[in-house]
Design a protein around this motif. Structure first.
Motif, PDB file in Angstrom:
ATOM      1  N   ALA A   1      11.581   9.946  -9.836  1.00 25.82           N
ATOM      2  CA  ALA A   1      10.983   8.826 -10.411  1.00 25.82           C
ATOM      3  C   ALA A   1       9.436   8.958 -10.491  1.00 25.82           C
ATOM      4  CB  ALA A   1      11.147   7.680  -9.523  1.00 25.82           C
ATOM      5  N   SER A   2       8.997   9.674  -9.267  1.00 29.93           N
ATOM      6  CA  SER A   2       7.584   9.962  -8.815  1.00 29.93           C
ATOM      7  C   SER A   2       7.039  11.233  -9.340  1.00 29.93           C
ATOM      8  CB  SER A   2       7.335   9.761  -7.355  1.00 29.93           C
ATOM      9  OG  SER A   2       7.710  10.789  -6.686  1.00 29.93           O
TER      10      SER A   2
ATOM     11  N   SER B   1       5.271   4.528   1.653  1.00 22.75           N
ATOM     12  CA  SER B   1       4.251   3.671   1.449  1.00 22.75           C
ATOM     13  C   SER B   1       4.766   2.440   0.228  1.00 22.75           C
ATOM     14  CB  SER B   1       3.121   4.566   0.708  1.00 22.75           C
ATOM     15  OG  SER B   1       2.454   5.421   1.358  1.00 22.75           O
ATOM     16  N   ALA B   2       5.632   3.101  -0.369  1.00 22.09           N
ATOM     17  CA  ALA B   2       6.490   2.107  -1.265  1.00 22.09           C
ATOM     18  C   ALA B   2       7.183   1.101  -0.703  1.00 22.09           C
ATOM     19  CB  ALA B   2       7.241   2.709  -2.514  1.00 22.09           C
ATOM     20  N   TYR B   3       7.730   1.507   0.495  1.00 23.24           N
ATOM     21  CA  TYR B   3       8.581   0.549   1.415  1.00 23.24           C
ATOM     22  C   TYR B   3       7.376  -0.521   1.747  1.00 23.24           C
ATOM     23  CZ  TYR B   3      12.568   3.869   1.796  1.00 23.24           C
ATOM     24  OH  TYR B   3      13.689   4.633   1.465  1.00 23.24           O
TER      25      TYR B   3
ATOM     26  N   GLN C   1      18.430   8.964  -2.252  1.00 20.74           N
ATOM     27  CA  GLN C   1      17.357   8.101  -2.608  1.00 20.74           C
ATOM     28  C   GLN C   1      16.005   9.363  -2.606  1.00 20.74           C
ATOM     29  OE1 GLN C   1      17.813   4.947   0.235  1.00 20.74           O
ATOM     30  NE2 GLN C   1      16.210   3.815  -1.038  1.00 20.74           N
TER      31      GLN C   1
ATOM     32  N   GLN D   1      16.431  10.579  -5.946  1.00 22.13           N
ATOM     33  CA  GLN D   1      15.825   9.707  -7.008  1.00 22.13           C
ATOM     34  C   GLN D   1      14.425   9.499  -7.169  1.00 22.13           C
ATOM     35  OE1 GLN D   1      18.636   6.635  -5.366  1.00 22.13           O
ATOM     36  NE2 GLN D   1      18.826   6.095  -7.435  1.00 22.13           N
ATOM     37  N   TRP D   2      13.668   9.568  -5.779  1.00 20.44           N
ATOM     38  CA  TRP D   2      12.207   9.085  -5.619  1.00 20.44           C
ATOM     39  C   TRP D   2      11.474  10.289  -6.394  1.00 20.44           C
ATOM     40  CZ3 TRP D   2       8.821   5.601  -5.035  1.00 20.44           C
ATOM     41  CH2 TRP D   2       7.302   5.706  -4.941  1.00 20.44           C
TER      42      TRP D   2
ATOM     43  N   ARG E   1       4.676   8.799   0.171  1.00 17.01           N
ATOM     44  CA  ARG E   1       4.584   7.698  -0.599  1.00 17.01           C
ATOM     45  C   ARG E   1       5.920   7.060  -0.860  1.00 17.01           C
ATOM     46  NH1 ARG E   1      -0.009   8.733  -4.090  1.00 17.01           N
ATOM     47  NH2 ARG E   1      -1.316  10.361  -3.308  1.00 17.01           N
ATOM     48  N   LEU E   2       7.080   7.681  -0.624  1.00 12.67           N
ATOM     49  CA  LEU E   2       8.141   6.608  -0.739  1.00 12.67           C
ATOM     50  C   LEU E   2       8.073   5.565   0.368  1.00 12.67           C
ATOM     51  CD1 LEU E   2      11.094   5.719  -1.484  1.00 12.67           C
ATOM     52  CD2 LEU E   2      11.957   7.485  -0.114  1.00 12.67           C
TER      53      LEU E   2
ATOM     54  N   ASP F   1       7.126  14.000  -7.530  1.00 10.53           N
ATOM     55  CA  ASP F   1       6.764  14.841  -6.435  1.00 10.53           C
ATOM     56  C   ASP F   1       8.128  15.543  -5.987  1.00 10.53           C
ATOM     57  OD1 ASP F   1       6.139  15.942  -3.819  1.00 10.53           O
ATOM     58  OD2 ASP F   1       5.567  14.159  -3.060  1.00 10.53           O
TER      59      ASP F   1
ATOM     60  N   TYR G   1       8.398  18.438  -4.390  1.00 10.69           N
ATOM     61  CA  TYR G   1       8.189  19.532  -3.084  1.00 10.69           C
ATOM     62  C   TYR G   1       9.495  19.391  -2.487  1.00 10.69           C
ATOM     63  CZ  TYR G   1       5.704  21.563   0.647  1.00 10.69           C
ATOM     64  OH  TYR G   1       5.219  22.588   1.674  1.00 10.69           O
ATOM     65  N   GLU G   2       9.875  20.765  -2.362  1.00 16.32           N
ATOM     66  CA  GLU G   2      11.287  20.906  -1.883  1.00 16.32           C
ATOM     67  C   GLU G   2      11.627  20.493  -0.547  1.00 16.32           C
ATOM     68  OE1 GLU G   2       9.475  22.595  -3.708  1.00 16.32           O
ATOM     69  OE2 GLU G   2      10.983  23.709  -5.200  1.00 16.32           O
TER      70      GLU G   2
END
Lengths: 167, 143
Positions: free
Chosen positions: B34-35, B64-66, B27, B30-31, B61-62, B37, B39-40
């Motif tokens: 999709a977003s 935050s999406a939750y 996930q 996936q995020w 931000r994931l 972002d 950053y490793e």
């Protein structure tokens, strides 16, 4: 040439600076990738038949799509150094001896739903810069404000973000 | 989907249904895709360890999406999520429960809209709040 120390005053001169507008189409596939990443089964974002019978008349993007501010910036350079995110405001002056950047938080105001096929345009400006003394050194707070309109020039949302820069 | 919640059903001080998310490493990728972002520290464990972290960490931000999902689940089809904000206070890791919670702080009618304000937060398995924030939603009234 001996460089003069960059002061908070110098940094604050950038307040009000705007990035170029970024235009994005809200596509079904984009929404699908988001809701799969979040693992959100809500049929309003997924099921065209279901969504058609709602007051929205079709699939809309979940409001949290706005959390992904990076889709509202220019594409990240694939060869950029690790951790570097292309800022939506070009040539942003950063504090000296930068040790790290953290996402401090954000705020999202939603005025209108984003429907499949909508074309949104985001304009970001640097709204504020301030400084705090932290435990491990100085912290600079960069506050950005993004206004988002759709193809009818209706205001869809406003996003505020705070980056914390450690120096 | 749960039944539609109405303004009249809401009491100040009551908690809304919580949403517990357990994030997989897949996930996080996936995020990132999709977003945008990338950053490793969010998907490359070697990089995260070299950065002094015990493991990869969830994107703020994931999370935050939750919280957004918790709110849109609660307000149902007839409610509107008008505004929410978050402050990131702690890191969260994959394969752990992250509880998204909210508590009603205020309800009032403004410009014919039935508005509800909430405190929202995420809680790690130790019960520490890793995000705190607030939200404003409108709900349908039974009228």
């Amino acid at each position: 040439m001996a460089e003069r120390e960059v002061t908070l005053e110098d940094l604050r001169k950038q307040i009000g600076k705007e990035g170029p507008p970024v235009t994005v189409e809200i596509e079904k596939g984009m929404i699908r990738r988001f809701v799969h990443a979040v693992d959100d089964p809500n049929p309003l974002w997924r099921d065209a038949e279901y969504a058609r019978k709602t007051k929205y008349g079709g699939i809309i993007a979940p409001p949290y799509l706005l959390c992904a501010a990076m889709i509202l910036t220019e594409p990240t350079d694939p060869k950029a150094p690790p951790g570097f995110m292309t800022p939506s405001i070009p040539d942003m002056k950063l504090p000296q001896n930068l040790k790290g950047i953290l996402d401090g938080g954000g705020e999202w105001e939603i005025y209108k739903p984003m429907k499949v096929g909508d074309v949104i345009t985001a304009r970001t400006k640097l709204a504020n810069i301030y400084e705090r003394q932290g435990k491990i050194g100085k912290m600079y707070f960069y506050v950005s404000e993004t206004n988002i309109v759709n193809q009818r020039n209706e205001q869809v949302a406003k996003a505020t973000g705070t980056l914390i820069l450690y120096a | 989907m749960a039944e539609q919640v109405f303004y009249e059903d809401v009491e100040v001080g009551s908690e809304i249904p919580s949403l517990v998310k357990q994030t997989t490493r897949r996930q996080l990728v996936q995020w990132a895709g999709a977003s945008g972002d990338f950053y490793e520290i969010h998907y490359n464990k070697d990089f995260a360890l070299a950065s002094g972290l015990p493991d990869v960490i969830l994107h703020g931000r994931l999370k935050s999406a939750y919280l957004g999902q918790m709110l849109t689940d609660w307000i149902g089809l007839e409610g509107n999520l008008k505004k929410y904000n978050v402050r990131y206070r702690g890191m969260d890791f994959p394969e752990q429960d992250l509880a998204c919670k909210g508590k009603v702080t205020k309800k009032y009618v403004h410009d014919n809209e039935h508005l509800v304000e909430l405190d929202i937060w995420t809680e790690n398995p130790k019960g520490e709040k890793t995000i705190i924030g607030t939200a404003v939603v409108s709900l349908p009234a039974k009228g």
